[in-house]
Motif scaffolding. Structure first.
Motif, PDB file in Angstrom:
ATOM      1  N   ASP A 133       4.313  21.105   8.581  1.00 54.38           N
ATOM      2  CA  ASP A 133       4.476  21.274   7.133  1.00 54.38           C
ATOM      3  C   ASP A 133       5.201  20.090   6.478  1.00 54.38           C
ATOM      4  N   GLY A 134       5.391  19.035   7.204  1.00 56.97           N
ATOM      5  CA  GLY A 134       6.024  17.860   6.618  1.00 56.97           C
ATOM      6  C   GLY A 134       5.040  17.050   5.791  1.00 56.97           C
ATOM      7  N   VAL A 135       5.488  16.599   4.627  1.00 63.24           N
ATOM      8  CA  VAL A 135       4.702  15.726   3.757  1.00 63.24           C
ATOM      9  C   VAL A 135       5.557  14.489   3.504  1.00 63.24           C
ATOM     10  N   PHE A 136       5.205  13.395   4.140  1.00 62.74           N
ATOM     11  CA  PHE A 136       6.059  12.209   4.140  1.00 62.74           C
ATOM     12  C   PHE A 136       5.359  11.066   3.401  1.00 62.74           C
ATOM     13  N   ARG A 137       5.951  10.663   2.307  1.00 58.89           N
ATOM     14  CA  ARG A 137       5.431   9.494   1.579  1.00 58.89           C
ATOM     15  C   ARG A 137       6.010   8.223   2.184  1.00 58.89           C
ATOM     16  N   PHE A 138       5.225   7.163   2.176  1.00 58.73           N
ATOM     17  CA  PHE A 138       5.655   5.904   2.783  1.00 58.73           C
ATOM     18  C   PHE A 138       5.008   4.744   2.045  1.00 58.73           C
ATOM     19  N   THR A 139       5.483   3.547   2.363  1.00 56.44           N
ATOM     20  CA  THR A 139       4.948   2.314   1.788  1.00 56.44           C
ATOM     21  C   THR A 139       4.664   1.337   2.918  1.00 56.44           C
ATOM     22  N   TRP A 168       0.850  -1.185   0.000  1.00 52.52           N
ATOM     23  CA  TRP A 168       0.000   0.000   0.000  1.00 52.52           C
ATOM     24  C   TRP A 168       0.890   1.240   0.000  1.00 52.52           C
ATOM     25  N   PHE A 169       0.485   2.236  -0.781  1.00 55.46           N
ATOM     26  CA  PHE A 169       1.207   3.506  -0.831  1.00 55.46           C
ATOM     27  C   PHE A 169       0.449   4.542  -0.007  1.00 55.46           C
ATOM     28  N   GLY A 170       1.200   5.371   0.713  1.00 55.90           N
ATOM     29  CA  GLY A 170       0.552   6.368   1.555  1.00 55.90           C
ATOM     30  C   GLY A 170       1.352   7.639   1.676  1.00 55.90           C
ATOM     31  N   VAL A 171       0.705   8.652   2.233  1.00 57.16           N
ATOM     32  CA  VAL A 171       1.358   9.939   2.502  1.00 57.16           C
ATOM     33  C   VAL A 171       0.741  10.522   3.766  1.00 57.16           C
ATOM     34  N   ILE A 172       1.577  11.150   4.587  1.00 59.96           N
ATOM     35  CA  ILE A 172       1.141  11.767   5.844  1.00 59.96           C
ATOM     36  C   ILE A 172       1.423  13.267   5.768  1.00 59.96           C
ATOM     37  N   PHE A 173       0.414  14.072   6.091  1.00 55.43           N
ATOM     38  CA  PHE A 173       0.562  15.519   6.172  1.00 55.43           C
ATOM     39  C   PHE A 173       0.565  15.910   7.648  1.00 55.43           C
ATOM     40  N   ILE A 174       1.638  16.554   8.098  1.00 58.46           N
ATOM     41  CA  ILE A 174       1.764  17.000   9.481  1.00 58.46           C
ATOM     42  C   ILE A 174       1.382  18.476   9.544  1.00 58.46           C
ATOM     43  N   ASP A 213       4.629   1.658 -10.360  1.00 59.31           N
ATOM     44  CA  ASP A 213       3.257   1.207 -10.142  1.00 59.31           C
ATOM     45  C   ASP A 213       2.314   2.353 -10.497  1.00 59.31           C
ATOM     46  N   PRO A 214       1.291   2.091 -11.309  1.00 54.86           N
ATOM     47  CA  PRO A 214       0.385   3.187 -11.702  1.00 54.86           C
ATOM     48  C   PRO A 214      -0.409   3.768 -10.539  1.00 54.86           C
ATOM     49  N   TYR A 215      -0.520   3.040  -9.421  1.00 53.32           N
ATOM     50  CA  TYR A 215      -1.273   3.533  -8.268  1.00 53.32           C
ATOM     51  C   TYR A 215      -0.385   4.170  -7.208  1.00 53.32           C
ATOM     52  N   ALA A 216       0.904   4.245  -7.454  1.00 55.70           N
ATOM     53  CA  ALA A 216       1.802   4.889  -6.494  1.00 55.70           C
ATOM     54  C   ALA A 216       1.472   6.378  -6.401  1.00 55.70           C
ATOM     55  N   ILE A 217       1.510   6.924  -5.195  1.00 60.56           N
ATOM     56  CA  ILE A 217       1.158   8.324  -4.975  1.00 60.56           C
ATOM     57  C   ILE A 217       2.274   9.219  -5.482  1.00 60.56           C
ATOM     58  N   SER A 218       1.905  10.184  -6.313  1.00 60.90           N
ATOM     59  CA  SER A 218       2.876  11.126  -6.873  1.00 60.90           C
ATOM     60  C   SER A 218       2.297  12.531  -6.814  1.00 60.90           C
ATOM     61  N   PHE A 219       3.176  13.521  -6.810  1.00 63.26           N
ATOM     62  CA  PHE A 219       2.784  14.921  -6.770  1.00 63.26           C
ATOM     63  C   PHE A 219       3.340  15.631  -8.002  1.00 63.26           C
ATOM     64  N   SER A 220       2.637  16.670  -8.402  1.00 66.71           N
ATOM     65  CA  SER A 220       3.083  17.481  -9.530  1.00 66.71           C
ATOM     66  C   SER A 220       2.873  18.949  -9.192  1.00 66.71           C
ATOM     67  N   PRO A 221       3.656  19.853  -9.747  1.00 67.40           N
ATOM     68  CA  PRO A 221       3.488  21.288  -9.464  1.00 67.40           C
ATOM     69  C   PRO A 221       2.105  21.774  -9.898  1.00 67.40           C
ATOM     70  N   TRP A 222       1.671  22.865  -9.284  1.00 68.84           N
ATOM     71  CA  TRP A 222       0.344  23.408  -9.573  1.00 68.84           C
ATOM     72  C   TRP A 222       0.267  23.871 -11.020  1.00 68.84           C
ATOM     73  N   ASN A 223      -0.746  23.347 -11.695  1.00 71.62           N
ATOM     74  CA  ASN A 223      -0.984  23.709 -13.082  1.00 71.62           C
ATOM     75  C   ASN A 223      -2.442  24.144 -13.192  1.00 71.62           C
ATOM     76  N   PRO A 224      -2.710  25.450 -13.363  1.00 71.73           N
ATOM     77  CA  PRO A 224      -4.104  25.915 -13.394  1.00 71.73           C
ATOM     78  C   PRO A 224      -4.954  25.216 -14.441  1.00 71.73           C
ATOM     79  N   ALA A 225      -4.365  24.878 -15.565  1.00 72.72           N
ATOM     80  CA  ALA A 225      -5.140  24.234 -16.623  1.00 72.72           C
ATOM     81  C   ALA A 225      -5.617  22.841 -16.212  1.00 72.72           C
ATOM     82  N   VAL A 226      -4.916  22.222 -15.264  1.00 71.43           N
ATOM     83  CA  VAL A 226      -5.256  20.869 -14.836  1.00 71.43           C
ATOM     84  C   VAL A 226      -5.963  20.859 -13.491  1.00 71.43           C
TER      85      VAL A 226
END
Length: 292
Positions: A119-125, A106-112, A232-245
């Motif tokens: 302000d920590g954003v920690f990805r984990f498995t 399982w893929f996960g992320v924690i926002f503190i 893995d296509p379901y792995a959690i990923s982040f991308s920069p803010w894109n207004p068009a998206v």
């Protein structure tokens, strides 16, 4: 044809050697057939026990009884039930997603939001044992090792066994592991640490400890847009803010939140508890019908 049923059919039709030697059409005296009664044939001496699987593709079952009896079907049901519990819990600041390639990952992320690791954003498995829920507790490994007394500075693995010394099925659940992974960033424990340096600094020099924590949070956030380590296509990923998206998705979320039909006029909402003020009895508060 299934070899189990094939073998059962063959053995049920086979007669004992003694009956075969008795000739055909002439039952022996004292035989049940002589009295017109039906009886199942005797078990041949060379019959193979049917309690073991005959397929060579089936490997030896584990030592635990439940998983050995139901195999992958019970495992799949257990993981589905666990993920349903995670969704129902609505864990604050935690997002989790099972892997596309393996239900045991399982893929996960924690926002503190506050505290030392704010302000920590920690990805984990989350790595789940293949004999779950009868085996050991799931493992939590952060993508980037965090400066924390309970996180291994090399592998990034969290000391989960501290809270779950022995995993008990039907008592311990994966959502509890996720809550523990979040709680360690708000309440620091230094007994038997995986990172002795972090433990000593927290006890002896908290200012230097905070400085290293800030650097660790900045390091994790700087790698936030990196591609996931696992393909893995379901792995959690982040991308920069894109207004068009992203702007359209943001507007939809706020529009759904502010829908006027969701607001009930004249209704004072003070909480979701059904306990009458001054009482400890559940469901003691009377249910008033909503007024349109």
């Amino acid at each position: 044809m299934n070899p189990f049923w094939s073998m059962s059919a063959n053995t049920s039709r086979k007669r004992p050697d003694a009956e075969d030697r008795g000739g055909q059409g002439s039952p022996r005296p004292g035989s049940p057939r002589a009295y017109g009664r039906k009886q199942l044939p005797c078990i041949p001496k060379n019959a193979v026990p049917v309690t073991k699987p005959l397929s060579p593709a089936v490997s030896a079952p584990p030592a635990n009884g439940t998983h050995a009896a139901y195999g992958p079907f019970y495992l799949e049901y257990s993981l589905l039930a666990e993920f349903t519990l995670v969704v129902k819990q609505k864990l604050p600041g935690i997002y989790i997603q099972p892997s596309y390639r393996s239900a045991l990952t399982w893929f996960g992320v924690i926002f503190i939001r506050h505290g030392l690791y704010q302000d920590g954003v920690f990805r984990f498995t989350v790595h789940i044992p293949d004999n779950y829920p009868d085996g050991d507790c799931p493992r939590v490994v952060f993508d980037i090792p965090i400066f924390h007394p309970l996180v291994d500075p090399v592998s990034g693995e969290l000391d989960v066994k501290r809270a779950f010394t022995k995993w008990r099925r039907n008592h311990n659940h994966i959502w509890q592991v996720l809550m523990y992974a979040r709680a360690v960033f708000y309440k620091i424990h230094t007994v038997e640490p995986l990172n002795p340096e972090a433990a000593v600094l927290y006890e002896k020099d908290v200012h230097l400890f905070k400085s290293k924590v800030v650097d660790s949070v900045k390091l994790c956030n700087s790698h936030l847009f990196d591609q996931p380590k696992m393909d893995d296509p379901y792995a959690i990923s982040f991308s920069p803010w894109n207004p068009a998206v992203h702007d359209e998705a943001k507007q939809k979320m706020f529009t759904h939140k502010r829908r006027p039909e969701d607001q009930h006029k004249g209704l004072q909402v003070s909480g979701l508890s059904w306990v009458k003020p001054g009482s400890a009895q559940p469901f003691s508060k009377e249910d008033n019908p909503l007024q349109a």
